[in-house]
Enzyme design. Sequence first.
Site, PDB file in Angstrom:
ATOM      1  N   GLU A 132       1.112  -1.032  -0.428  1.00 16.71           N
ATOM      2  CA  GLU A 132       0.086  -0.133   0.205  1.00 16.71           C
ATOM      3  C   GLU A 132       1.001   1.650  -0.092  1.00 16.71           C
ATOM      4  O   GLU A 132       2.129   1.339  -0.165  1.00 16.71           O
ATOM      5  CB  GLU A 132      -0.537  -0.390   1.262  1.00 16.71           C
ATOM      6  CG  GLU A 132      -1.766  -1.176   1.315  1.00 16.71           C
ATOM      7  CD  GLU A 132      -2.801  -0.922   2.126  1.00 16.71           C
ATOM      8  OE1 GLU A 132      -3.482   0.342   2.877  1.00 16.71           O
ATOM      9  OE2 GLU A 132      -2.432  -2.131   3.020  1.00 16.71           O
ATOM     10  N   HIS A 251      -8.191   9.408   4.031  1.00 18.60           N
ATOM     11  CA  HIS A 251      -7.990   8.077   2.976  1.00 18.60           C
ATOM     12  C   HIS A 251      -8.457   9.387   1.199  1.00 18.60           C
ATOM     13  O   HIS A 251      -9.550   9.677   1.475  1.00 18.60           O
ATOM     14  CB  HIS A 251      -8.734   7.029   3.195  1.00 18.60           C
ATOM     15  CG  HIS A 251      -8.271   6.122   2.344  1.00 18.60           C
ATOM     16  ND1 HIS A 251      -8.130   5.577   1.764  1.00 18.60           N
ATOM     17  CD2 HIS A 251      -7.554   5.075   2.581  1.00 18.60           C
ATOM     18  CE1 HIS A 251      -7.799   4.228   0.849  1.00 18.60           C
ATOM     19  NE2 HIS A 251      -7.532   3.951   1.484  1.00 18.60           N
ATOM     20  N   ARG A 299      -0.684   8.862   1.746  1.00 16.84           N
ATOM     21  CA  ARG A 299      -1.593   9.155   2.253  1.00 16.84           C
ATOM     22  C   ARG A 299      -2.086  10.541   1.799  1.00 16.84           C
ATOM     23  O   ARG A 299      -2.796  11.273   1.108  1.00 16.84           O
ATOM     24  CB  ARG A 299      -2.529   7.968   3.126  1.00 16.84           C
ATOM     25  CG  ARG A 299      -3.424   8.040   3.082  1.00 16.84           C
ATOM     26  CD  ARG A 299      -4.046   7.018   4.381  1.00 16.84           C
ATOM     27  NE  ARG A 299      -3.925   5.559   3.274  1.00 16.84           N
ATOM     28  CZ  ARG A 299      -4.304   4.407   4.220  1.00 16.84           C
ATOM     29  NH1 ARG A 299      -4.853   4.971   5.861  1.00 16.84           N
ATOM     30  NH2 ARG A 299      -4.231   3.231   4.307  1.00 16.84           N
ATOM     31  N   HIS A 360     -10.329   9.261   7.964  1.00 19.76           N
ATOM     32  CA  HIS A 360     -10.668   8.083   7.813  1.00 19.76           C
ATOM     33  C   HIS A 360      -9.880   8.026   9.070  1.00 19.76           C
ATOM     34  O   HIS A 360     -10.311   6.575   9.643  1.00 19.76           O
ATOM     35  CB  HIS A 360      -9.393   7.804   6.731  1.00 19.76           C
ATOM     36  CG  HIS A 360      -8.952   5.759   6.727  1.00 19.76           C
ATOM     37  ND1 HIS A 360     -10.758   5.025   6.530  1.00 19.76           N
ATOM     38  CD2 HIS A 360      -7.604   5.073   6.349  1.00 19.76           C
ATOM     39  CE1 HIS A 360      -9.576   4.121   6.370  1.00 19.76           C
ATOM     40  NE2 HIS A 360      -8.273   3.935   6.586  1.00 19.76           N
ATOM     41  N   ARG A 395      -0.142   8.539   8.760  1.00 24.46           N
ATOM     42  CA  ARG A 395       0.094   7.036   8.871  1.00 24.46           C
ATOM     43  C   ARG A 395       0.368   6.395   8.133  1.00 24.46           C
ATOM     44  O   ARG A 395       0.046   6.647   7.218  1.00 24.46           O
ATOM     45  CB  ARG A 395      -1.592   6.638   9.510  1.00 24.46           C
ATOM     46  CG  ARG A 395      -1.288   4.928  10.164  1.00 24.46           C
ATOM     47  CD  ARG A 395      -2.383   4.469  10.410  1.00 24.46           C
ATOM     48  NE  ARG A 395      -3.414   5.365  10.014  1.00 24.46           N
ATOM     49  CZ  ARG A 395      -4.192   4.135   8.973  1.00 24.46           C
ATOM     50  NH1 ARG A 395      -3.313   3.015   9.253  1.00 24.46           N
ATOM     51  NH2 ARG A 395      -5.417   3.796   9.009  1.00 24.46           N
TER      52      ARG A 395
HETATM   53  C1  SIN Z   1      -7.179   0.654   3.097  1.00 24.95           C
HETATM   54  O1  SIN Z   1      -7.368  -0.494   2.801  1.00 24.95           O
HETATM   55  O2  SIN Z   1      -6.505   1.161   2.293  1.00 24.95           O
HETATM   56  C2  SIN Z   1      -7.101   0.886   4.689  1.00 24.95           C
HETATM   57  C3  SIN Z   1      -5.670   0.821   5.136  1.00 24.95           C
HETATM   58  C4  SIN Z   1      -5.710   0.860   6.179  1.00 24.95           C
HETATM   59  O3  SIN Z   1      -5.816   2.630   6.404  1.00 24.95           O
HETATM   60  O4  SIN Z   1      -4.424   1.553   7.201  1.00 24.95           O
END
Ligand code: SIN
Length: 527
Positions: A132, A251, A299, A360, A395
């Site tokens: 991610e 997010h 993010r 988020h 985060r």
């Molecule tokens: C996501 O799956 O994008 C969210 C995971 C997270 O908030 O770390």
Amino acid sequence: MTKSKPNQNRRYIYESNNLLNSFDVIIIGCGIAGIYAALHIDKTKKVALVNKGSEIKSGSSYYAQGGIAAVMTESDSCDLHIEDTLNAGAGLCNAEAVKVLVNEGPENIRTLVDLNVPFDVNSEGELLFTREGGHTKRRIVHCGGDATGKETTDRLYNIAKERENIEFFFGTALIDIISGEKENKVSGVILQETETEKIFILGSENIILATGGIGQVYNSTTNPKGAVGDGIAAAYRAGAVIESMEMVQFHPTALVPQYESDRLFLISEAVRGEGGILRNRTGEAFMRGVHPMADLAPRDIVTRAIYKELLKTGDNFVFIDAGSMTKDFFIKRFPTIYAECMKFNIDVPVDFIPVSPAQHYQMGGIKTDLYGRTNIGGLYACGEAASTGIHGGNRLASNSVLECLVFGRRCALDINSRKNLSKRQGVNISRENIIRTAGRKLDLYQIEGFTKEIRTIMSLYAGAVRKTDGLLFALERINRIMDYADETDIETFGGAEFYNMTQTAKLVVESALERKESAGAHYIEDL
Ligand code: SIN
């Protein structure tokens, strides 16, 4: 600008015959942090697990899609995971806490494996990993493709239900923490049944707050109903130090078409981790010029880049193009996302997914040390409600469930090592201490109106992009609402939740005004 003090004169109505009994440990919140902490408390100790929602799926953990980040392979290293976490955190992380988080990650994942949490594995039974934003390695374990939160919570809950030392209180909200006026330590909690509105007290010298985030103070959030920062607000009133509340993570990719619902459906960053690309309406892959990690940048950077695109084009959304994946792969890897998109006839990966940012995660919260201890004796916090300093200004993806595990367990270990836990004796609380004298009543319509106003103010002025004059305006409005709430009887569950929401919103705005520079998720446009 100095942060205001909580109103210590707020009092709640309490019937003296409503004192139930005492527990060795009371844990507020049945998300992954709360249940995992409960499972690590010595089985000889009596634990109360309190949850505001009537079901286990009422907390944020349940909806975690991406997974849990941890170093589980030889091609990865703790140093790299630490570096990625510090980089994402915009220089504001507590490096000691990050080390603890990362170094203790693998053993906690192994514990989950031993507890039969159904992680996705290959045909040889080896864990599968995804990637991610902000991660330089594929190190995120997952369950059910994109249902990590659900699978993990369900499994931990099923184990906890069988433990004789754990008693569940569902549909029960935290109203306040009882702490001594002379001694700086906790002695219990005031709770309220959300259906009957009956107020009662449980006593304990060990209270863990695992109450989750604050998303419902915004109009658009991935957090479920009830996420208004109850634990943070109650800890604040009890005298706990609250920090970094300005660090609110948005997010980048919530699904745009939504059924009317309290929370927005998320399109996991893992979709981009598996090759998905953000495109604007002309098809341009706009993240390429923004950051060397492009679509997998941290993010806050992706969120701001999307806002910029939206301003430029006048659109309400951008797209994720998942066309580099086959349909079979997408359906197997992201079954929940596929099914949700299909409800709107978005047939991924053939169709692009319309997305826009939504609140988020709260990076700040109740200040704790490396064992989840706050400045109040016996009061602990873990998970999203806590501020261990591991997230800094932003985060790193999938470090949140990891935090729940590592610091939930650490809270439990510290409590296990404490001597002289009280044994089920009554709590000595005088009725006068918690009676709130009658004032104005707050009715449902007022609560609804104020709630809408707070959400609008927070979304407009304390969102992902802020301006100082907007924050000052927000503070003025929220102060007025707070004054009104302060002069009102808050006997109902809705009233108490509304009070907490107002308190939380005020903490975010005050903290945002205190931080004079842009950093991480706190981005001030006029600087
Ligand atoms: C996501 O799956 O994008 C969210 C995971 C997270 O908030 O770390």
